[in-house]
Design a protein around this motif. Structure first.
Motif, PDB file in Angstrom:
ATOM      1  N   ASP A 328      51.836  52.404  46.031  1.00  0.00           N
ATOM      2  CA  ASP A 328      51.403  53.800  46.303  1.00  0.00           C
ATOM      3  C   ASP A 328      49.904  53.880  46.604  1.00  0.00           C
ATOM      4  OD1 ASP A 328      51.584  54.660  42.702  1.00  0.00           O
ATOM      5  OD2 ASP A 328      50.367  53.193  43.818  1.00  0.00           O
ATOM      6  N   GLY A 329      49.233  52.719  46.648  1.00  0.00           N
ATOM      7  CA  GLY A 329      47.815  52.713  47.019  1.00  0.00           C
ATOM      8  C   GLY A 329      46.879  53.208  45.937  1.00  0.00           C
ATOM      9  N   VAL A 330      47.392  53.456  44.729  1.00  0.00           N
ATOM     10  CA  VAL A 330      46.545  54.052  43.682  1.00  0.00           C
ATOM     11  C   VAL A 330      45.569  53.032  43.117  1.00  0.00           C
ATOM     12  CG1 VAL A 330      46.616  54.990  41.321  1.00  0.00           C
ATOM     13  CG2 VAL A 330      48.210  55.833  43.063  1.00  0.00           C
ATOM     14  N   TYR A 331      46.030  51.792  42.942  1.00  0.00           N
ATOM     15  CA  TYR A 331      45.135  50.768  42.372  1.00  0.00           C
ATOM     16  C   TYR A 331      45.294  49.471  43.144  1.00  0.00           C
ATOM     17  CZ  TYR A 331      49.248  48.760  40.043  1.00  0.00           C
ATOM     18  OH  TYR A 331      50.477  48.173  39.775  1.00  0.00           O
ATOM     19  N   LYS A 332      44.369  48.562  42.853  1.00  0.00           N
ATOM     20  CA  LYS A 332      44.508  47.227  43.455  1.00  0.00           C
ATOM     21  C   LYS A 332      44.143  46.169  42.419  1.00  0.00           C
ATOM     22  CE  LYS A 332      39.835  47.313  45.437  1.00  0.00           C
ATOM     23  NZ  LYS A 332      39.027  47.252  46.682  1.00  0.00           N
ATOM     24  N   THR A 333      44.676  44.988  42.611  1.00  0.00           N
ATOM     25  CA  THR A 333      44.338  43.877  41.719  1.00  0.00           C
ATOM     26  C   THR A 333      43.128  43.154  42.308  1.00  0.00           C
ATOM     27  OG1 THR A 333      45.874  42.480  42.940  1.00  0.00           O
ATOM     28  CG2 THR A 333      46.713  43.553  40.948  1.00  0.00           C
ATOM     29  N   VAL A 334      42.333  42.578  41.402  1.00  0.00           N
ATOM     30  CA  VAL A 334      41.110  41.927  41.884  1.00  0.00           C
ATOM     31  C   VAL A 334      40.888  40.586  41.192  1.00  0.00           C
ATOM     32  CG1 VAL A 334      39.890  44.044  42.506  1.00  0.00           C
ATOM     33  CG2 VAL A 334      39.750  43.187  40.163  1.00  0.00           C
ATOM     34  N   LEU A 335      40.265  39.684  41.909  1.00  0.00           N
ATOM     35  CA  LEU A 335      39.806  38.413  41.333  1.00  0.00           C
ATOM     36  C   LEU A 335      38.465  38.703  40.675  1.00  0.00           C
ATOM     37  CD1 LEU A 335      40.596  36.038  44.327  1.00  0.00           C
ATOM     38  CD2 LEU A 335      41.372  35.627  42.001  1.00  0.00           C
ATOM     39  N   MET A 336      38.212  38.149  39.493  1.00  0.00           N
ATOM     40  CA  MET A 336      36.945  38.407  38.803  1.00  0.00           C
ATOM     41  C   MET A 336      36.176  37.107  38.608  1.00  0.00           C
ATOM     42  SD  MET A 336      38.276  41.225  36.049  1.00  0.00           S
ATOM     43  CE  MET A 336      36.632  41.657  35.468  1.00  0.00           C
ATOM     44  N   ASP A 337      34.877  37.174  38.795  1.00  0.00           N
ATOM     45  CA  ASP A 337      34.043  35.956  38.760  1.00  0.00           C
ATOM     46  C   ASP A 337      34.092  35.239  37.420  1.00  0.00           C
ATOM     47  OD1 ASP A 337      31.454  37.576  40.792  1.00  0.00           O
ATOM     48  OD2 ASP A 337      33.381  36.587  41.289  1.00  0.00           O
ATOM     49  N   ASP A 338      34.304  35.995  36.338  1.00  0.00           N
ATOM     50  CA  ASP A 338      34.217  35.350  35.016  1.00  0.00           C
ATOM     51  C   ASP A 338      35.584  34.899  34.498  1.00  0.00           C
ATOM     52  OD1 ASP A 338      34.226  38.257  32.794  1.00  0.00           O
ATOM     53  OD2 ASP A 338      35.260  37.860  34.697  1.00  0.00           O
ATOM     54  N   LYS A 339      36.583  34.858  35.395  1.00  0.00           N
ATOM     55  CA  LYS A 339      37.922  34.431  34.969  1.00  0.00           C
ATOM     56  C   LYS A 339      38.252  33.069  35.571  1.00  0.00           C
ATOM     57  CE  LYS A 339      38.361  38.528  33.133  1.00  0.00           C
ATOM     58  NZ  LYS A 339      37.964  38.684  31.708  1.00  0.00           N
ATOM     59  N   VAL A 340      39.275  32.403  35.002  1.00  0.00           N
ATOM     60  CA  VAL A 340      39.717  31.099  35.497  1.00  0.00           C
ATOM     61  C   VAL A 340      41.082  31.289  36.152  1.00  0.00           C
ATOM     62  CG1 VAL A 340      40.333  28.731  34.833  1.00  0.00           C
ATOM     63  CG2 VAL A 340      38.507  29.947  33.613  1.00  0.00           C
ATOM     64  N   TYR A 341      41.290  30.650  37.304  1.00  0.00           N
ATOM     65  CA  TYR A 341      42.510  30.872  38.086  1.00  0.00           C
ATOM     66  C   TYR A 341      43.183  29.555  38.450  1.00  0.00           C
ATOM     67  CZ  TYR A 341      40.791  35.643  38.597  1.00  0.00           C
ATOM     68  OH  TYR A 341      40.356  36.917  38.326  1.00  0.00           O
ATOM     69  N   THR A 342      44.495  29.648  38.690  1.00  0.00           N
ATOM     70  CA  THR A 342      45.236  28.498  39.201  1.00  0.00           C
ATOM     71  C   THR A 342      44.987  28.388  40.702  1.00  0.00           C
ATOM     72  OG1 THR A 342      47.206  29.699  39.920  1.00  0.00           O
ATOM     73  CG2 THR A 342      47.074  29.117  37.566  1.00  0.00           C
ATOM     74  N   LYS A 343      45.543  27.334  41.305  1.00  0.00           N
ATOM     75  CA  LYS A 343      45.376  27.146  42.754  1.00  0.00           C
ATOM     76  C   LYS A 343      46.013  28.283  43.545  1.00  0.00           C
ATOM     77  CE  LYS A 343      45.056  22.059  42.669  1.00  0.00           C
ATOM     78  NZ  LYS A 343      45.327  21.821  41.223  1.00  0.00           N
ATOM     79  N   TRP A 344      46.920  29.037  42.867  1.00  0.00           N
ATOM     80  CA  TRP A 344      47.579  30.155  43.564  1.00  0.00           C
ATOM     81  C   TRP A 344      46.949  31.496  43.190  1.00  0.00           C
ATOM     82  CZ3 TRP A 344      49.896  25.552  43.579  1.00  0.00           C
ATOM     83  CH2 TRP A 344      50.684  25.210  44.685  1.00  0.00           C
ATOM     84  N   GLY A 345      45.777  31.412  42.503  1.00  0.00           N
ATOM     85  CA  GLY A 345      45.062  32.654  42.197  1.00  0.00           C
ATOM     86  C   GLY A 345      45.640  33.406  41.018  1.00  0.00           C
TER      87      GLY A 345
END
Ligand SMILES: C[C@@]1(C(=O)O)OC[C@H]2O[C@@H](O)[C@H](O)[C@@H](O)[C@H]2O1
Length: 468
Positions: A328-345
């Motif tokens: 519905d366009g109300v929110y979006k997910t974001v990558l954050m600099d202080d987090k750790v991610y897998t190769k798939w984000g």
């Protein structure tokens, strides 16, 4: 502290992702048999025609599970292997295969934990409207009853559906799963409701027939957290948890839909076409659920969607990497600099896992929980001849520790099933995204090989995670 003696250390798979034998021994065609052969739909056009040939190698695979000391194996039943046409005549060779798998598990004192629906719908039903159609709901209840009848003397743990949000959203919003429809929000909400009705009818049937054991459903657990304390972003967090969690957990555990979402959907003309009888059924059967299964991989970090960004469809946008807005366009997910991610984000966040379980206990009380999936999708490092999947060991160790803390706090977690027991076909990532404790060598006749994590999990089980 050791995990309680009745806590189950398990691992999981799913029929389409491991079995292969897509057209053997009377099996009917599934929607994934068809969809995966549409050019561009899957990663490098991979499909489950052979997968890792578990259909012919299940004895070897279950023998490796036994060597690991696995206490329980979660696997799914391919509906078209039992009912080639979705309903009607039963395929006896299909029943025979799963009887053999169940008996092989019991021979090794491994508890079979059965998922009835892990996304492989008979193509005949897909063509008749799939989960939009009442015929599919009716056929599922017959499929469930047939499985209860055939296996219920030895299977005591049943999951009706795996991750309703995934097969409905990717089927009708992003188009990355069959039937490949994009942007149909009305169908998305309608199909989720139809699945909950199929679940509720199956639970009621299971209880009325007094089958032994327990029954529940497995949902994605993807708790939303705002990126900061800004009011707009805290609103986004609330909105995300209402639509991504409460819409799925409330009808099962409370027997009612979350008012906030119902109000939003009424305004947008997206409310499912439901009847009072169906709502009564949800209310009546909620207390009959014996557990809830959580598939936790990561949380979602959200903020208010301040742009005209709209949800993008297709496989590339459906692999879970942050950046997509909500339908519905109300929110979006974001990558954050202080987090750790897998190769798939996917964020690696055991702390959010524990925080999320606390949120569930606060909303649903002392409901029994199984962690029915948790694991690291990775491209595993091969050093010499060995698969040294240390990142997977570290991921599972940190998440098992979170589970242990939850149990110590009195959260009723009764088992942990790693995804996946063995490397298998990922729906959208082919064979590139590995999850298993057991490696499958696609360049050497699908030979199996124990990874470093196989021996690590073997020790965890033997010591009941005492040293975690
Ligand atoms: C999207 C993806 C993946 O491939 O990483 O998430 C993790 C895991 O979830 C399971 O329910 C799916 O059956 C399995 O295939 C995996 O699917």
């Amino acid at each position: 502290m050791k995990m309680p003696k009745n806590f189950l250390f398990g691992a999981a798979s799913a029929s389409y992702q491991v079995e292969g034998a897509w057209n053997e021994d009377g099996k009917g065609v599934s929607n994934w048999d068809v969809f995966s052969k549409i050019p561009g739909k899957t990663f490098e056009d991979t499909n489950g025609d052979v997968a890792i040939d578990h259909y012919h190698r299940y004895k070897e695979d279950i023998g490796l599970m036994a060597e690991m000391g696995l206490e329980s194996y979660r696997f799914s039943i391919s509906w078209p292997r039992i009912f080639p046409n979705g309903t009607g005549e039963v395929n006896q060779k299909g029943l025979e295969f799963y009887n053999n798998v169940i008996d092989e598990c019991l021979k090794h004192n491994i508890i079979p934990f059965v998922t009835l629906y892990h996304w492989d719908l008979p193509q005949v039903l897909e063509e008749q409207g799939g989960w939009r159609s009442q015929a599919t709901v009716d056929a599922f209840v017959r499929f469930a009853e047939t499985c209860f009848e055939a296996f219920g003397d030895r299977v005591r743990n049943w999951i009706t559906f795996n991750e309703t949000v995934i097969f409905c959203s990717l089927g009708y919003l992003s188009g990355a799963h069959p039937p490949g429809i994009e942007g149909d929000a009305k169908a998305y909400f309608q199909t989720t409701h139809n699945v909950f009705i199929a679940h509720a009818r199956s639970v009621e049937l299971f209880k009325k027939a007094k089958y032994e054991g327990e029954i529940g459903i497995t949902h994605v657990f993807n708790p939303a957290f705002s990126i900061d304390d800004e009011a707009d972003n805290k609103f986004a967090e609330m909105h995300a948890n209402e639509f991504a969690t409460h819409w799925f957990y409330d009808p099962i555990l409370k027997g009612t839909y979350p008012e906030y979402v119902v109000t939003q959907l009424e305004r947008q003309g997206l409310l499912p076409d439901w009847t009072e009888d169906e709502l009564d059924l949800l209310k009546r059967t909620a207390p009959m659920n014996d557990f809830i299964g959580l598939n936790y991989y990561c949380p979602q970090r959200v903020m208010k969607n301040d742009t005209a960004l709209v949800m993008a469809g297709g496989r590339e946008n459906s692999t879970g990497r942050p950046g997509n807005p909500s339908f519905d366009g109300v929110y979006k997910t974001v990558l954050m600099d202080d987090k750790v991610y897998t190769k798939w984000g996917w964020e690696i966040a055991p702390d959010a896992f524990l925080e999320g379980m606390r949120m569930l206990k606060a909303r649903y009380g002392d409901v029994k929980i199984y962690i029915t999936e948790n694991g690291l999708g990775d491209v595993d490092p091969i050093v010499g001849e060995e698969i040294q999947d240390t990142p997977r060991i570290e991921y599972i160790e940190s998440h098992l520790r979170a589970v242990k803390h939850a149990v110590q706090e009195g959260i009723n977690v009764s088992g942990y099933y790693a995804w996946s027991v063995i490397d298998l076909l990922s729906w959208l990532n082919g064979y590139k995204k590995q999850y298993g404790f057991i490696y499958v060598d696609h360049a050497n006749g699908l030979a199996r090989k124990k990874k470093q994590s196989f021996y690590w999990y073997q020790e965890i089980i033997a010591t009941r995670a005492e040293d975690l």
